[in-house]
Scaffold this motif. Structure first.
Motif, PDB file in Angstrom:
ATOM      1  N   GLN A   1      -7.189   6.826   1.695  1.00  0.00           N
ATOM      2  CA  GLN A   1      -8.283   6.129   1.024  1.00  0.00           C
ATOM      3  C   GLN A   1      -7.886   5.569  -0.342  1.00  0.00           C
ATOM      4  O   GLN A   1      -8.462   4.591  -0.802  1.00  0.00           O
ATOM      5  CB  GLN A   1      -9.475   7.080   0.862  1.00  0.00           C
ATOM      6  N   LYS A   2      -6.881   6.173  -1.003  1.00  0.00           N
ATOM      7  CA  LYS A   2      -6.524   5.757  -2.359  1.00  0.00           C
ATOM      8  C   LYS A   2      -5.122   5.149  -2.359  1.00  0.00           C
ATOM      9  O   LYS A   2      -4.129   5.851  -2.171  1.00  0.00           O
ATOM     10  CB  LYS A   2      -6.580   6.944  -3.328  1.00  0.00           C
ATOM     11  N   ASN A   3      -5.065   3.837  -2.581  1.00  0.00           N
ATOM     12  CA  ASN A   3      -3.797   3.124  -2.649  1.00  0.00           C
ATOM     13  C   ASN A   3      -3.162   3.357  -4.020  1.00  0.00           C
ATOM     14  O   ASN A   3      -3.717   2.968  -5.052  1.00  0.00           O
ATOM     15  CB  ASN A   3      -4.035   1.636  -2.406  1.00  0.00           C
ATOM     16  N   LEU A   4      -1.992   3.985  -4.018  1.00  0.00           N
ATOM     17  CA  LEU A   4      -1.317   4.341  -5.275  1.00  0.00           C
ATOM     18  C   LEU A   4      -0.190   3.379  -5.627  1.00  0.00           C
ATOM     19  O   LEU A   4       0.626   3.675  -6.504  1.00  0.00           O
ATOM     20  CB  LEU A   4      -0.748   5.761  -5.164  1.00  0.00           C
TER      21      LEU A   4
ATOM     22  N   GLN B   1       0.844  -1.189   0.000  1.00  0.00           N
ATOM     23  CA  GLN B   1       0.000   0.000   0.000  1.00  0.00           C
ATOM     24  C   GLN B   1       0.884   1.245   0.000  1.00  0.00           C
ATOM     25  O   GLN B   1       1.904   1.286   0.682  1.00  0.00           O
ATOM     26  CB  GLN B   1      -0.916   0.023   1.227  1.00  0.00           C
TER      27      GLN B   1
ATOM     28  N   ASP C   1      -4.159  13.050   0.541  1.00  0.00           N
ATOM     29  CA  ASP C   1      -5.038  11.966   0.984  1.00  0.00           C
ATOM     30  C   ASP C   1      -4.696  11.591   2.420  1.00  0.00           C
ATOM     31  O   ASP C   1      -4.202  10.507   2.686  1.00  0.00           O
ATOM     32  CB  ASP C   1      -4.890  10.763   0.040  1.00  0.00           C
TER      33      ASP C   1
ATOM     34  N   GLU D   1       0.109   2.439  -9.256  1.00  0.00           N
ATOM     35  CA  GLU D   1       0.415   3.584 -10.111  1.00  0.00           C
ATOM     36  C   GLU D   1       1.843   4.087  -9.920  1.00  0.00           C
ATOM     37  O   GLU D   1       2.371   4.776 -10.796  1.00  0.00           O
ATOM     38  CB  GLU D   1      -0.559   4.728  -9.818  1.00  0.00           C
TER      39      GLU D   1
ATOM     40  N   TYR E   1       0.378   5.604   0.014  1.00  0.00           N
ATOM     41  CA  TYR E   1      -0.557   6.719   0.111  1.00  0.00           C
ATOM     42  C   TYR E   1       0.195   8.042   0.061  1.00  0.00           C
ATOM     43  O   TYR E   1       1.290   8.159   0.609  1.00  0.00           O
ATOM     44  CB  TYR E   1      -1.360   6.638   1.415  1.00  0.00           C
TER      45      TYR E   1
END
Length: 258
Positions: free
Chosen positions: A240-243, A229, A236, A246, A231
């Motif tokens: 909430q948004k696992n990057l 994970q 954030d 990306e 972040y």
């Protein structure tokens, strides 16, 4: 039931005895840790159960400590630091209705997780410093860890440290006093079971860990997942948004660094 007032009396007595010389006081507030037992002065005072009552009691204790510094004429010559050892937990195995009476209030605010968690709700805690005439009221985004108190306070009193003293402590006195916005760039944090994550700037990297996604007894997200994970806390803070998918290069770099 009278622990709070006993500890407060001892703390004020210590400062009173040493008011004419340099002193260091570590005043450990036991509220709102379980078992939560408010004293008679505060039992039932908030309508929010024992947890609400002991938080009110803690607030009063801090106020009484600051008032003692005022009465002793020490306010402008004393650095006061207020912080916590970990993030919040409502239900920690004691049936005091803390969860039911919270009425949906999130004690971690926008942060994800809580005590024991690998998410920031478990480790990002309040840090307030107060020194009238030295510290101007305000806020800072500087990242400071409590292990940095050692080197920072040594710097404050002009105590040189040997190379083997507190090797993981950084002198961040300027940030603590509000003179600089520069804090740590890196920080290793630990959740339950000696599981660690890495902060690097605004990035927070959580390695894959086996285990439950939610702790059974507390109902708090653990941060455990089968996949890495990543972040960006700058945009954030609630994670909430696992990057990770990306930003594979950031994941590889931080995994190797950790």
């Amino acid at each position: 039931e009278e622990m709070a007032e006993v500890f407060l009396d001892r703390a004020v007595s210590f400062v009173t005895r040493h008011k004419d010389e340099p002193f260091f006081l570590y005043y450990a507030l036991h509220q709102p840790h379980v078992p939560r037992v408010p004293g008679p002065r505060f039992a039932g005072s908030t309508g929010l159960g024992p947890r609400g009552d002991v938080i009110a009691e803690m607030d009063w204790c801090v106020g009484e400590m600051l008032r003692a510094l005022d009465q002793l004429g020490l306010t402008e010559n004393t650095l006061v630091t207020f912080s916590s050892d970990n993030g919040p937990v409502l239900d920690d195995g004691y049936e005091d209705q803390a969860r039911e009476l919270s009425e949906g209030h999130s004690p971690a605010g926008p942060l994800r997780g809580g005590k024991y968690s690998l998410f920031d709700g478990g480790t990002r805690v309040p840090l307030i410093t107060r020194w009238p005439g030295i510290i101007e009221p305000g806020e800072t985004e500087a990242k400071i860890c409590q292990v940095d108190f050692f080197a920072s306070l040594a710097s404050l009193v002009g105590r040189p440290l040997d190379s083997e003293d507190a090797v993981d402590s950084l002198d961040l006195l300027a940030a603590m006093l509000g003179k600089s916005s520069e804090g740590r760039t890196e920080l290793v944090l630990e959740g339950s079971g000696a599981r660690t994550i890495l902060h690097d700037g605004e990035w927070a990297y959580v390695p894959p860990y086996e285990g439950p996604a939610v702790f059974r007894w507390t109902g708090i997200e653990s941060g455990n997942a089968e996949h890495p994970q990543l972040y960006d806390l700058g945009i954030d803070v609630g994670q909430q948004k696992n990057l990770a998918e990306e930003q594979p290069e950031v994941v590889r770099r931080m995994a190797a660094r950790l």
